[in-house]
Design an enzyme around this catalytic site. Structure first.
Site, short mmCIF file in Angstrom:
data_model
loop_
_atom_site.label_atom_id
_atom_site.label_comp_id
_atom_site.label_asym_id
_atom_site.label_seq_id
_atom_site.Cartn_x
_atom_site.Cartn_y
_atom_site.Cartn_z
N LYS A 89 -15.29 -14.03 -6.55
CA LYS A 89 -14.00 -13.53 -6.05
C LYS A 89 -12.85 -13.88 -6.98
O LYS A 89 -11.99 -13.05 -7.24
CB LYS A 89 -13.70 -14.14 -4.67
CG LYS A 89 -14.23 -13.31 -3.53
CD LYS A 89 -13.72 -13.81 -2.21
CE LYS A 89 -14.04 -15.27 -2.03
NZ LYS A 89 -13.55 -15.85 -0.78
N ARG A 140 -23.91 -25.46 -10.17
CA ARG A 140 -22.73 -25.49 -11.06
C ARG A 140 -22.41 -26.92 -11.52
O ARG A 140 -22.23 -27.81 -10.71
CB ARG A 140 -21.55 -24.90 -10.28
CG ARG A 140 -20.24 -24.87 -11.00
CD ARG A 140 -19.30 -23.91 -10.33
NE ARG A 140 -19.19 -24.12 -8.88
CZ ARG A 140 -18.58 -23.26 -8.08
NH1 ARG A 140 -18.05 -22.14 -8.56
NH2 ARG A 140 -18.50 -23.50 -6.78
N ARG A 156 -18.68 -30.35 -8.62
CA ARG A 156 -17.64 -30.34 -7.59
C ARG A 156 -18.19 -31.07 -6.38
O ARG A 156 -19.32 -30.82 -5.98
CB ARG A 156 -17.31 -28.89 -7.22
CG ARG A 156 -15.93 -28.48 -7.69
CD ARG A 156 -15.73 -27.02 -7.53
NE ARG A 156 -15.77 -26.60 -6.11
CZ ARG A 156 -15.38 -25.41 -5.72
NH1 ARG A 156 -14.92 -24.55 -6.59
NH2 ARG A 156 -15.44 -25.07 -4.45
N ARG A 181 -9.24 -13.80 8.61
CA ARG A 181 -10.50 -14.47 8.90
C ARG A 181 -10.92 -14.20 10.35
O ARG A 181 -12.03 -14.52 10.73
CB ARG A 181 -10.33 -15.98 8.71
CG ARG A 181 -10.66 -16.48 7.29
CD ARG A 181 -11.52 -17.66 7.39
NE ARG A 181 -11.72 -18.72 6.46
CZ ARG A 181 -11.18 -19.07 5.33
NH1 ARG A 181 -10.24 -18.37 4.79
NH2 ARG A 181 -11.57 -20.12 4.67
N ARG A 241 -21.65 -23.91 4.38
CA ARG A 241 -20.53 -23.02 4.00
C ARG A 241 -20.97 -21.56 4.01
O ARG A 241 -20.23 -20.68 4.44
CB ARG A 241 -20.00 -23.38 2.61
CG ARG A 241 -19.05 -24.56 2.59
CD ARG A 241 -18.04 -24.45 1.45
NE ARG A 241 -18.63 -24.24 0.14
CZ ARG A 241 -19.10 -25.20 -0.63
NH1 ARG A 241 -19.06 -26.45 -0.24
NH2 ARG A 241 -19.61 -24.93 -1.82
P1 AMP Z 1 -10.46 -21.70 1.87
O1 AMP Z 1 -9.93 -22.26 0.61
O2 AMP Z 1 -10.23 -20.23 2.01
O3 AMP Z 1 -11.88 -22.10 2.15
O4 AMP Z 1 -9.58 -22.36 3.07
C1 AMP Z 1 -9.51 -23.75 3.26
C2 AMP Z 1 -9.09 -24.07 4.69
O5 AMP Z 1 -7.82 -23.48 4.97
C3 AMP Z 1 -10.00 -23.51 5.76
O6 AMP Z 1 -11.09 -24.36 6.01
C4 AMP Z 1 -9.06 -23.43 6.95
O7 AMP Z 1 -8.84 -24.69 7.52
C5 AMP Z 1 -7.78 -22.99 6.29
N1 AMP Z 1 -7.66 -21.51 6.24
C6 AMP Z 1 -7.64 -20.73 5.13
N2 AMP Z 1 -7.50 -19.43 5.44
C7 AMP Z 1 -7.43 -19.37 6.78
C8 AMP Z 1 -7.31 -18.30 7.73
N3 AMP Z 1 -7.21 -17.01 7.33
N4 AMP Z 1 -7.27 -18.61 9.06
C9 AMP Z 1 -7.36 -19.89 9.46
N5 AMP Z 1 -7.50 -20.93 8.63
C10 AMP Z 1 -7.54 -20.70 7.30
#
Ligand code: AMP
Length: 235
Positions: free
Chosen positions: A15, A130, A178, A91, A190
């Protein structure tokens, strides 16, 4: 014409790389990642920022109202006037409804949902394999492993599955991983969470005929070319 793209794909689907390509190809529209927006609040001490830190630390989702507010604020910035690449948002279907309404109120709409598809075992190997050198060079024990040796190292009490320790043959440097990629169970979790949360959204956007499926197991360039075809047509 403004271009609003939702980028979806499991971790390891590429992505980040493809978001860069889309931005460079279409008027430098910015990538908007809600995860990044929330992480950027780390240094803030106001109650909202602190609540968000707490929820993220527990690995839960931020509530829809808060998330929508943060996204609306970001979309109202001048650099987002020509569109954005959304990553990690929406999400939930409620967030998707909000986005649709927000864009409609501004005379705009989602142009495409680009779904980067890869086999889940490939996704696992991309994340779990990785490793990185101190000079920034990135390797993968499964795919880019020339010049390195790796061993599986069991936890002394077998509290978690063996971890991988990779070493550069030439210098003996132990390559870094990581933190969140090092544990096989966490990587699988995940992937699982991704499937659970995206399935309803893919159904939501499929109904609207917006989902564009891209084979993300191809080379980076081939994936970019496919995305370009799709987005050129949307525009
Ligand atoms: P990410 O980097 O996209 O995995 O996001 C890290 C964390 O941010 C997630 O585990 C959520 O706690 C929060 N988060 C990111 N995007 C959203 C979303 N669209 N809705 C709710 N929580 C989010």
């Amino acid at each position: 014409m403004a271009l609003y793209v939702i980028l979806m794909g499991v971790q390891g689907a590429g992505k980040g790389e493809q978001a860069k390509f889309i931005s460079q190809t279409y008027d430098d529209i910015p990538q908007v990642s809600t995860g990044d927006l929330f992480r950027a609040m780390k240094t803030r001490t106001d109650p909202l920022a602190q609540r968000i830190q707490q929820i993220m630390a527990e690995g839960r989702l931020i509530d829809d109202d808060t998330t929508n507010e943060v996204v609306a604020e970001r979309l109202s910035q001048p650099d987002a006037a020509n569109g954005v690449i959304l990553d990690g948002y929406p999400r939930t279907p409620a967030q998707a409804d909000f986005l649709e309404q927000y864009l409609a109120d501004n005379g705009k709409k989602v142009g495409a949902v680009v779904l980067l598809e890869i086999n889940l075992f490939v996704a696992f190997k991309r994340a779990f394999g990785r490793v990185k050198a101190a000079d920034g060079a990135v390797y993968n024990i499964y795919y880019q492993n020339e010049g390195l040796t790796y061993i599986q190292e069991a936890h002394p009490e077998h509290a978690y599955p063996p971890r991988i320790v990779a070493t550069l043959n030439a210098s003996g440097e132990v390559l870094q991983r990581r933190h969140d990629d090092a544990d096989a169970a966490a990587v699988i979790k995940r992937i699982d969470t991704y499937l659970e949360t995206t399935a309803p959204l893919i159904a939501y956007y499929d109904k609207k005929g917006l989902v564009q499926r891209i084979n993300a197991e191809q080379s980076i360039e081939a994936v970019s070319a496919d995305i370009r075809k799709v987005l050129d047509a949307v525009r």
